[in-house]
Design an enzyme around this catalytic site. Structure first.
Site, short mmCIF file in Angstrom:
data_model
loop_
_atom_site.label_atom_id
_atom_site.label_comp_id
_atom_site.label_asym_id
_atom_site.label_seq_id
_atom_site.Cartn_x
_atom_site.Cartn_y
_atom_site.Cartn_z
N ASP A 26 11.39 -30.16 -3.51
CA ASP A 26 10.27 -29.18 -3.48
C ASP A 26 9.04 -29.56 -4.29
O ASP A 26 8.44 -28.71 -4.96
CB ASP A 26 10.78 -27.80 -3.97
CG ASP A 26 11.86 -27.21 -3.08
OD1 ASP A 26 12.27 -27.88 -2.11
OD2 ASP A 26 12.29 -26.08 -3.36
N LYS A 131 14.02 -26.13 3.86
CA LYS A 131 15.06 -25.18 3.49
C LYS A 131 14.45 -23.79 3.29
O LYS A 131 13.28 -23.66 2.95
CB LYS A 131 15.78 -25.64 2.21
CG LYS A 131 14.90 -25.77 0.98
CD LYS A 131 15.68 -26.45 -0.12
CE LYS A 131 14.92 -26.55 -1.41
NZ LYS A 131 14.58 -25.27 -2.05
N CYS A 164 15.53 -24.36 -7.97
CA CYS A 164 15.97 -25.14 -6.82
C CYS A 164 16.73 -26.40 -7.19
O CYS A 164 17.65 -26.80 -6.46
CB CYS A 164 14.77 -25.45 -5.92
SG CYS A 164 14.09 -23.93 -5.19
N1 TIU Z 1 11.58 -25.04 -5.80
C1 TIU Z 1 11.84 -23.96 -6.50
O1 TIU Z 1 12.37 -24.03 -7.60
N2 TIU Z 1 11.44 -22.74 -5.98
C2 TIU Z 1 11.20 -21.66 -6.70
O2 TIU Z 1 11.15 -20.57 -6.17
N3 TIU Z 1 11.02 -21.88 -8.01
C3 TIU Z 1 10.63 -20.96 -8.93
O3 TIU Z 1 10.62 -21.29 -10.11
N4 TIU Z 1 10.28 -19.73 -8.54
#
Ligand code: TIU
Length: 231
Positions: A26, A131, A164
């Protein structure tokens, strides 16, 4: 196949050059770029942006060795048909998933903010797994992609440490993958959660995996005999 010892906690990680992928979680513009969704929620994106340079170095090393690299992105279909109501409403956000944001509709596939930051753009042959959830295994083909490549170990990097990255490491661990997390290649908007997340991974004899730092990992990889450098 030989294994190679990577300095790590709670004990050295036995890296298998034939079966170890780099999984980049991500690293999307909306989480990392000034003016994106993350910053608009009041977060300090510099806490995440410090991960870009070490991940870039690790990516270059993996690509030079022709070892497998996979990327993930968190997001939803433009009609939000794959978005649980519980996720959309969480926290009653003033700006939520699907709403217009500084870089297009927030966490919607195809929008500029959903893209991976330019420094880490995937290259041909590197799967990008889209995802819906926090974990990269939930409702995706990731497990199939890894099995098809004979991958049994994951070096997991990206953001955010306790969301994540952590969820994915837990999912991977339950599926029999060994996970190594370089601490400088993950980040959180909350430094205390970053530290706690890493501590949880390596506690109890490495209950979810191992923690290292990318300079130690890179130094160990550079010492590999050239005959072992391709999977
Ligand atoms: N990639 C990921 O961690 N998505 C999130 O929603 N992270 C947050 O810290 N909100």
């Amino acid at each position: 196949m030989n294994t190679f010892s990577i300095p790590a906690e709670p004990y050295d990680f036995a890296l298998r050059p034939d079966a170890c992928a780099l999984l980049v979680i991500d690293m999307q513009r909306d989480f990392l770029e000034p003016g994106g969704f993350g910053e608009s929620l009041g977060n300090d994106v510099s806490l995440l942006r410090r991960t870009i340079a070490p991940i870039r170095t690790l990516l270059a090393a993996w690509r030079a060795l022709a070892w497998p690299v996979l990327h993930t992105r968190e997001g939803h279909a433009p009609d939000l048909s794959d978005l649980h109501a519980s996720k959309r409403m969480r926290g009653s956000p003033s700006r939520g998933i699907g709403d217009p944001g500084p870089m297009g509709r927030i966490l919607v596939r195809g929008e500029p903010g959903h893209e991976i930051v330019p420094e880490l753009v995937p290259v041909a042959g590197e799967p990008v797994v889209d995802k819906r959830g926090k974990g990269a295994f939930y409702a995706t083909d990731l497990d199939v992609l890894l099995q098809a490549r004979g991958i049994r170990q994951l070096v997991v990097v990206g953001v955010t440490t306790e969301v994540c990255v952590h969820t994915t490491v837990r999912e991977a661990n339950d599926r029999g993958y060994e996970c190594l997390v370089p601490s400088d290649c993950t980040g959180s908007y909350f430094p205390e959660f970053h530290e706690a997340g890493l501590a949880m991974i390596k506690a109890q004899g490495g209950i979810f995996g191992w923690v290292t730092r990318s300079p130690e990992l890179l130094a160990a990889i550079e010492r590999l005999p050239s005959s072992t450098k391709s999977p």
